[in-house]
Design a protein around this motif. Structure first.
Motif, PDB file in Angstrom:
ATOM      1  N   VAL A 198      32.959  27.552  30.103  1.00 46.36           N
ATOM      2  CA  VAL A 198      33.681  28.670  30.726  1.00 46.36           C
ATOM      3  C   VAL A 198      34.096  29.697  29.679  1.00 46.36           C
ATOM      4  N   ARG A 199      33.858  30.956  30.002  1.00 49.11           N
ATOM      5  CA  ARG A 199      34.289  32.054  29.101  1.00 49.11           C
ATOM      6  C   ARG A 199      35.242  32.995  29.789  1.00 49.11           C
ATOM      7  N   ARG A 200      35.545  32.728  31.049  1.00 44.16           N
ATOM      8  CA  ARG A 200      36.441  33.613  31.808  1.00 44.16           C
ATOM      9  C   ARG A 200      37.684  32.826  32.180  1.00 44.16           C
ATOM     10  N   MET A 228      25.963  39.598  28.557  1.00 49.51           N
ATOM     11  CA  MET A 228      26.616  38.314  28.811  1.00 49.51           C
ATOM     12  C   MET A 228      27.934  38.206  28.054  1.00 49.51           C
ATOM     13  N   LYS A 229      28.855  37.464  28.668  1.00 49.72           N
ATOM     14  CA  LYS A 229      30.130  37.184  27.993  1.00 49.72           C
ATOM     15  C   LYS A 229      29.988  35.818  27.365  1.00 49.72           C
ATOM     16  N   LEU A 230      30.054  35.737  26.055  1.00 47.96           N
ATOM     17  CA  LEU A 230      29.744  34.487  25.360  1.00 47.96           C
ATOM     18  C   LEU A 230      30.952  33.836  24.700  1.00 47.96           C
ATOM     19  N   TRP A 281      32.821  26.474  24.623  1.00 47.67           N
ATOM     20  CA  TRP A 281      32.463  26.145  23.234  1.00 47.67           C
ATOM     21  C   TRP A 281      31.930  27.415  22.584  1.00 47.67           C
ATOM     22  N   VAL A 282      32.516  27.820  21.499  1.00 44.28           N
ATOM     23  CA  VAL A 282      32.073  29.034  20.800  1.00 44.28           C
ATOM     24  C   VAL A 282      31.408  28.636  19.492  1.00 44.28           C
ATOM     25  N   SER A 283      30.106  28.884  19.415  1.00 40.87           N
ATOM     26  CA  SER A 283      29.396  28.569  18.166  1.00 40.87           C
ATOM     27  C   SER A 283      28.849  29.826  17.498  1.00 40.87           C
ATOM     28  N   GLU A 336      26.512  29.374  33.676  1.00 41.14           N
ATOM     29  CA  GLU A 336      26.584  30.837  33.683  1.00 41.14           C
ATOM     30  C   GLU A 336      25.302  31.451  33.110  1.00 41.14           C
ATOM     31  N   LEU A 337      24.707  30.795  32.102  1.00 42.88           N
ATOM     32  CA  LEU A 337      23.475  31.332  31.507  1.00 42.88           C
ATOM     33  C   LEU A 337      22.311  31.291  32.499  1.00 42.88           C
ATOM     34  N   GLU A 338      22.352  30.315  33.396  1.00 40.40           N
ATOM     35  CA  GLU A 338      21.313  30.254  34.429  1.00 40.40           C
ATOM     36  C   GLU A 338      21.547  31.349  35.455  1.00 40.40           C
TER      37      GLU A 338
HETATM   38  C1  LIG Z   1      27.040  22.989  20.785  1.00 42.08           C
HETATM   39  C2  LIG Z   1      27.266  24.048  21.830  1.00 42.08           C
HETATM   40  C3  LIG Z   1      27.539  25.352  21.439  1.00 42.08           C
HETATM   41  C4  LIG Z   1      27.733  26.351  22.392  1.00 42.08           C
HETATM   42  N1  LIG Z   1      28.052  27.627  22.002  1.00 42.08           N
HETATM   43  C5  LIG Z   1      28.287  28.578  22.941  1.00 42.08           C
HETATM   44  C6  LIG Z   1      28.693  29.903  22.580  1.00 42.08           C
HETATM   45  O1  LIG Z   1      28.868  30.236  21.408  1.00 42.08           O
HETATM   46  N2  LIG Z   1      28.910  30.784  23.555  1.00 42.08           N
HETATM   47  C7  LIG Z   1      28.727  30.470  24.872  1.00 42.08           C
HETATM   48  O2  LIG Z   1      28.952  31.322  25.738  1.00 42.08           O
HETATM   49  N3  LIG Z   1      28.372  29.220  25.246  1.00 42.08           N
HETATM   50  C8  LIG Z   1      28.159  28.281  24.304  1.00 42.08           C
HETATM   51  N4  LIG Z   1      27.820  27.016  24.699  1.00 42.08           N
HETATM   52  C9  LIG Z   1      27.703  26.709  26.125  1.00 42.08           C
HETATM   53  C10 LIG Z   1      26.271  26.674  26.622  1.00 42.08           C
HETATM   54  O3  LIG Z   1      25.784  27.982  26.793  1.00 42.08           O
HETATM   55  C11 LIG Z   1      26.275  25.929  27.958  1.00 42.08           C
HETATM   56  O4  LIG Z   1      26.674  24.604  27.734  1.00 42.08           O
HETATM   57  C12 LIG Z   1      24.901  25.932  28.642  1.00 42.08           C
HETATM   58  O5  LIG Z   1      24.533  27.230  28.962  1.00 42.08           O
HETATM   59  C13 LIG Z   1      24.903  25.080  29.903  1.00 42.08           C
HETATM   60  O6  LIG Z   1      25.953  25.498  30.738  1.00 42.08           O
HETATM   61  P1  LIG Z   1      27.078  24.485  31.234  1.00 42.08           P
HETATM   62  O7  LIG Z   1      27.767  23.931  30.019  1.00 42.08           O
HETATM   63  O8  LIG Z   1      27.995  25.313  32.075  1.00 42.08           O
HETATM   64  O9  LIG Z   1      26.387  23.394  31.996  1.00 42.08           O
HETATM   65  C14 LIG Z   1      27.634  26.018  23.756  1.00 42.08           C
HETATM   66  C15 LIG Z   1      27.383  24.704  24.143  1.00 42.08           C
HETATM   67  C16 LIG Z   1      27.199  23.724  23.194  1.00 42.08           C
HETATM   68  C17 LIG Z   1      26.950  22.309  23.642  1.00 42.08           C
END
Ligand SMILES: Cc1cc2nc3c(=O)[nH]c(=O)nc-3n(C[C@H](O)[C@H](O)[C@H](O)COP(=O)(O)O)c2cc1C
Length: 224
Positions: free
Chosen positions: A36-38, A108-110, A167-169, A205-207
């Motif tokens: 979740v980002r929101r 996209m909101k990341l 998760w923010v990477s 959300e990415l899907e």
């Molecule tokens: C190790 C890891 C790093 C991730 N880093 C980001 C990130 O920097 N920004 C983001 O929006 N989502 C991040 N994600 C989330 C993934 O985009 C997300 O898990 C994936 O799109 C599947 O969606 P869901 O977790 O809602 O099932 C990360 C997920 C993992 C496991």
């Protein structure tokens, strides 16, 4: 009742599987866990956060080393610095794409770093003496895998309470670690946002954004 007798009764009860209702609930949790980002800006109770960290620490770890280290980032200045590191890296990442992909990436909101009430940096203590090295002589990276297990446990425990995690990477780990002023032996595994979600969904959300779909299980399987 002697402690041992009650412990045996508990063991007896857990020897079998959980029931269908529990399994259905667990499947539901796994389907509806989201990155979740929101976030709503409403605060998260600190006692709830502490409880979640206690659950996260039930995760498996190589040699039972428990190398996870959690940093609650409360300081507004440090949070702003982390957000700036993200902005920088996110802009840089966008440059790595072209055309429609870049446009989609930029749309996209990341991360929810500005809104999430709780920022949690999760580190791996690379020099922990716990576990005395068991299980990681040939695969030292298992120490970090253990921290990932803790993050996933936290993710599910949070979601089960209605709390969202993102998760923010998209960070420069050296820059983010410097902001947080932690021991030199700690390596950054994940920077997490936690809070109450603005929305829930059973699809990533990415899907939904058209970036990447979930594959079918057989696309991940080889037989030898
Ligand atoms: C190790 C890891 C790093 C991730 N880093 C980001 C990130 O920097 N920004 C983001 O929006 N989502 C991040 N994600 C989330 C993934 O985009 C997300 O898990 C994936 O799109 C599947 O969606 P869901 O977790 O809602 O099932 C990360 C997920 C993992 C496991």
């Amino acid at each position: 009742v002697p402690a041992e007798a009650s412990r045996n009764a508990g063991e007896e009860q857990r020897l079998g599987a959980w029931d269908d209702a529990f399994r259905a609930g667990l499947a539901d949790l796994l389907h509806w866990r989201r990155d979740v980002r929101r976030f709503r800006t409403a605060p998260l109770d600190r006692a709830l956060v502490t409880e979640l960290l206690g659950v996260a620490a039930l995760a498996p770890s190589v040699g039972n080393a428990q190398p996870w280290r959690f940093v609650l980032v409360d300081n507004p200045g440090r949070r702003a610095e982390i957000a700036a590191v993200f902005e920088r890296e996110n802009a840089e990442a966008a440059q790595g794409y072209e055309g429609e992909r870049r446009a989609l990436y930029c749309a996209m909101k990341l991360a929810g770093l500005r809104e999430a009430p709780v920022h949690l940096a999760v580190f791996c203590d690379e020099e922990t003496g716990r576990g005395a090295g068991l299980g990681r002589r040939t695969m030292p990276e298992t120490l970090r895998y253990s921290v990932v297990c803790a993050i996933h446990t936290l993710w599910l425990a949070a979601r089960a309470r209605g709390v969202a995690l993102g998760w923010v990477s998209i960070l420069d780990p050296a820059a983010a670690t410097a902001v947080l002023d932690v021991p030199a032996s700690w390596s950054l595994v994940g920077y997490l946002c936690l809070g109450w979600p603005e929305e829930v969904a059973d699809c990533p959300e990415l899907e939904r954004a058209g970036w990447e779909k979930r594959g079918s299980p057989d696309s991940f399987l080889l037989q030898r």
